[in-house]
Design an enzyme around this catalytic site. Structure first.
Site, PDB file in Angstrom:
ATOM      1  N   GLU A 171      -0.613  -4.364  12.154  1.00 23.27           N
ATOM      2  CA  GLU A 171       0.002  -5.647  11.795  1.00 23.27           C
ATOM      3  C   GLU A 171       0.389  -6.495  13.000  1.00 23.27           C
ATOM      4  OE1 GLU A 171       3.249  -4.835   9.118  1.00 23.27           O
ATOM      5  OE2 GLU A 171       1.924  -4.850   7.382  1.00 23.27           O
ATOM      6  N   LYS A 189       2.560  -1.795  16.369  1.00 28.16           N
ATOM      7  CA  LYS A 189       3.799  -1.703  15.601  1.00 28.16           C
ATOM      8  C   LYS A 189       3.971  -0.313  15.020  1.00 28.16           C
ATOM      9  CE  LYS A 189       5.912  -3.621  11.383  1.00 28.16           C
ATOM     10  NZ  LYS A 189       5.733  -4.589  10.280  1.00 28.16           N
ATOM     11  N   GLN A 190       2.858   0.249  14.534  1.00 26.82           N
ATOM     12  CA  GLN A 190       2.900   1.531  13.840  1.00 26.82           C
ATOM     13  C   GLN A 190       1.536   2.171  13.924  1.00 26.82           C
ATOM     14  OE1 GLN A 190       3.785  -0.852  10.281  1.00 26.82           O
ATOM     15  NE2 GLN A 190       2.316   0.405   9.179  1.00 26.82           N
ATOM     16  N   TRP A 241       0.834  -1.213   0.000  1.00 25.56           N
ATOM     17  CA  TRP A 241       0.000   0.000   0.000  1.00 25.56           C
ATOM     18  C   TRP A 241       0.858   1.248   0.000  1.00 25.56           C
ATOM     19  CZ3 TRP A 241      -2.254   2.015   5.209  1.00 25.56           C
ATOM     20  CH2 TRP A 241      -1.276   1.945   6.205  1.00 25.56           C
ATOM     21  N   ASP A 242       2.179   1.081  -0.220  1.00 25.98           N
ATOM     22  CA  ASP A 242       3.092   2.209  -0.085  1.00 25.98           C
ATOM     23  C   ASP A 242       2.784   3.343  -1.057  1.00 25.98           C
ATOM     24  OD1 ASP A 242       5.731   1.150   1.688  1.00 25.98           O
ATOM     25  OD2 ASP A 242       4.432  -0.356   0.823  1.00 25.98           O
TER      26      ASP A 242
END
Length: 804
Positions: free
Chosen positions: A498, A618-619, A359-360
């Site tokens: 994630e 995680k983010q 998805w970057d």
């Protein structure tokens, strides 16, 4: 030897040789042109535990089957192509046996300096070797991957003898004996993608052709070598299995340098307007200009790119931003507009993530939209070409519409592995990240943003509308109605975080009502409705007939977009339903025991625990909403869903997740910097610095050597371009809502807005300057929160910014 890095405004430099840092240097010194790229590896070396001379062409994939943990695992990889770099050399004295081949690892090395020139797109290496008799050999090497002609690359090597006269053996050629082995944790898997290797030569050119084992992609390289400045006493071609080498011996004297120019052409069967890749490569090498002319046209091509895309900021931040932009342009240049490729998450710089498309593009396209909209359109067309595969994936899951894969490659099927290795524990574990269905919302968001920024209504009404329709259809069908709550739920997903892929003790993976997934799904449904209603009537009828879309389905889209469930706990937005019931983690304890806890999931798994038990991310997940949507738009989305979100509620949510995020992704610092800057919070600069340092300092611990993080690099550029300025390119105007970042009070860039090329925006000392270049286009309407101005072509306006 010592090693260090220094930078100037337009250069990235390394002094000395440090084997442990070589993989990082190779990634950061990669040269490319959007068609192919080559890591900044030493041409004197082959792949080993220190050096990895990888070359990758955009969109060139191959599939192999491996046996792992008692299973057959199939993976598609971006293929490491034959190595075109090899240039080896050694001293030969009288009738004595030749000295060993010289490399950076040779004991004779006494100095090494490496310089990446960002303005010119060249890599220069200078090496000095002692000869053991009081003299030395200097080697100066210049490398380019041509930005004008995407099929060409070249290396010029200059040899100088000091204090001695003698012979120098040079071996210059092509190496097809390569594998995909650049990522240590993948080395247990099959990695030999090339077969049917054949080599050949003519008077000054050697060539190699091969093909991939499964995708049957034909690849050809040809290398022309020319020597000047010294007499050639030996010249022969050597064939050794998958390698072909031109072996030369030249005479060196202290008063005269010898120059070797190696010019390489690369073609594959994916290229248009050729009949045979080998013939195209040989012809390309023969016809290529001499090195000086190649360098001149290459510099000119880079100058054109910098005019359109450069970002200006002072100090270290400005230097790193320019390095980031350099690597974005090497991966996604105007040449990309001619290719059927997506956004590889790790660029064309290495083999991490197997070269897959995630998805970057969500972090990359917003920057490209305002500089190279033709590239954005091509990247979205890659997604449109794979819409049928996404529709098949949805149908196989029993859903309507399109379910795009979390990892995409050549044909749009799901490429996410089913197992992944935890290097800390050595165990292969199930991988459930394919449940990140929110990738579809990212694609829809990019379609909308591109069309708003470019004014490309033709794309919106055709390919864009089709993608929006099918993604909206998937979300509407995935939502199940809860009569008791009078709400819709989306179950069994994984969010951007994630770390969390299941509930504690659950037999099946997946989470319910991930807030980011639900809110972006509601946004997609609303935008799809807007698009369907705005279509010209003939096109609307055509699309509705082709997809069997009717008013009943549109009514469901509207209802779901207003009734999706968003969970809350303790006055903050929950990451997913049930998140508030998870245990709190002893953050201080884990930091004291492990230091770096970015990959907290691996730490807990190695202890026999799981991050699924804890409120630990995680983010950015919920906070991603603050990255995608301006505060007023986000509040409007929550209002559409029937929830009240005020500044206090959002600030409390931001504080909650700031304390519970380990930043195990390079995207995390970027998103947090964006959110905090827009919220005018003091920590924004710290997170921005972390985002800038992510790759140059390799904060994730060795990952940059496997390939740069393209989304994070592009995202730092966009943080300046849109995050700090509040820039929104709409059909009717450029809208600006600047926020102060005291540590970066001066910056500037140019954008392309509709028919205007090179609209210049500069912020300095609390003032904003907008300059529109001379053209025949209509004036630009510029709207700030407290005023509106019109800037005609050829004019410039200075505006005082509120709050500065």
């Amino acid at each position: 030897m010592t090693s260090g890095r220094s930078t100037t405004e337009w250069a990235w430099e390394y002094a000395g040789y440090q084997p442990a840092a070589e993989s990082l240097r190779e990634s950061l010194c990669t040269l490319g042109n959007g068609y192919f790229a080559t890591r900044g590896a030493a041409p004197e070396t082959a792949a080993d535990d220190t050096h990895y001379p990888g070359t990758y062409a955009a969109g060139c994939y191959n599939r192999l089957v491996s046996h792992v943990a008692g299973r057959q695992v199939e993976n598609e990889d971006m293929v490491n192509l034959p190595n075109w770099l090899p240039v080896r050399y050694r001293v030969r004295r009288d009738d004595a046996p030749p000295d060993p081949w010289l490399t950076p690892d040779s004991p004779a090395l006494t100095a090494l300096h490496q310089r990446l020139d960002l303005r010119q797109g060249t890599l220069t290496r200078r090496l000095r070797f002692a000869d053991g008799h009081g003299g030395h050999l200097d080697v100066e090497q210049h490398r380019l991957v041509h930005m004008g002609d995407p099929h060409l690359a070249a290396i010029r090597t200059v040899f100088r003898a000091h204090g001695w006269t003698g012979a120098l053996d040079i071996a210059c050629g092509l190496d097809g004996g390569v594998t995909n082995s650049g990522v240590a944790r993948y080395r247990q898997l099959a990695g030999r993608h090339l077969t049917h290797l054949h080599t050949g030569a003519d008077p000054d050119t050697v060539w190699l052709r091969c093909r991939t084992t499964e995708s049957d992609l034909r690849i050809a390289m040809a290398a022309r070598t020319r020597v000047s400045g010294g007499g050639v006493t030996r010249d022969r071609v050597e064939h050794e299995g998958p390698r072909v080498t031109r072996a030369l011996t030249v005479t060196l004297t202290p008063r005269r340098s010898v120059t070797l120019d190696k010019t390489v052409a690369l073609y594959t069967s994916r290229d248009p307007a050729i009949s045979d890749p080998l013939q195209a490569a040989v012809d390309g090498a023969h016809r290529a200009p001499r090195y000086a002319s190649l360098l001149g046209s290459h510099r000119a091509a880079w100058e054109h790119l910098w005019r359109r895309a450069d970002v200006h900021a002072p100090g270290d931040a400005g230097r790193v931003l320019r390095l980031h932009l350099f690597h974005v342009l090497q991966t996604l240049s105007p040449h990309t507009a001619e290719l059927d490729v997506g956004v590889p998450a790790r660029g064309l710089h290495g083999e991490a993530y197997r070269g897959h498309v995630f998805w970057d593009e969500l972090f990359v396209l917003p920057y490209l939209n305002l500089h190279f909209p033709e590239v954005s359109r091509a990247l979205l067309t890659y997604r449109h070409r794979r819409l049928p595969a996404a529709c098949r994936a949805a149908a196989e899951a029993g859903r309507a519409g399109a379910r795009y894969p979390w990892q995409s490659g050549s044909d749009g099927r799901e490429e996410t592995q089913t197992l992944h290795l935890n290097p800390r524990s050595g165990r292969w574990l199930p991988d459930h990240s394919r449940r990140q269905y929110h990738v579809g919302s990212a694609i829809a968001y990019n379609v909308w943003q591109y069309c708003q920024a470019s004014g490309d209504t033709e794309f919106l009404h055709t390919k864009g509308a089709e993608m929006l329709l099918h993604i909206a259809r998937f979300w509407a069908d995935a939502a199940s109605y809860d009569a008791q709550r009078e709400r819709y739920h989306i179950r069994g997903v994984v969010g951007p975080d994630e770390y969390h892929d299941a509930y504690p003790g659950a037999a099946e993976p997946g989470l319910d009502d991930n807030t980011y997934t639900n809110v972006t799904a509601a946004w997609v449904l609303a935008r799809a409705l807007d698009t369907m209603r705005a279509l010209p009537e003939p096109r609307r009828r055509e699309l509705f007939e082709h997809t069997a879309l009717d008013s009943t389905e549109l009514e469901r889209w509207d209802e779901v977009s207003r009734r999706l469930h968003v969970p809350f706990h303790q006055g903050v937005i929950s990451q997913f339903d049930g998140y508030g019931a998870l245990a709190e983690l002893d953050w201080d304890g884990y930091r004291s025991r492990y230091g770096d806890i970015r990959r907290l999931d691996r730490i807990l798994e190695s202890e026999g625990d799981s991050v699924n038990h804890y409120q630990a991310s995680k983010q950015a997940d919920v906070l991603m909403l603050g990255y995608l949507f301006a505060p007023a738009e986000l509040a409007g989305l929550f209002d559409r869903l029937g929830y009240h979100l005020d500044d206090a509620g959002w600030q409390a949510t931001v504080d909650h997740y700031l304390r519970r995020t380990s930043h195990g992704s390079t995207l995390s610092g970027l998103v947090h910097a964006w959110v905090l800057a827009r919220a005018r919070r003091g920590d924004a600069w710290r997170y921005f610095q972390e985002a800038l340092a992510g790759d140059v300092a390799d904060l994730q611990g060795g990952t940059t050597g496997e390939g740069i993080h393209l989304g994070a690099m592009a995202g730092t550029l966009d943080l300046v371009q849109r995050g700090l300025t509040g820039l929104e390119a709409r059909e009717d105007a450029l809208r600006l809502d600047p926020v102060p970042l005291p540590e970066l009070s001066e910056y500037g860039f140019c954008v392309r807005f509709h028919d205007h090329w090179g609209v210049d925006l500069r912020v300095r000392s609390g003032r904003l300057r907008i300059s529109v270049p001379v053209s025949g286009a209509t004036p630009i309407a510029v709207r700030l929160a407290d005023r509106a101005v019109t800037v005609a072509p050829g004019d410039a306006h200075w505006l005082d910014l509120p709050g500065h």
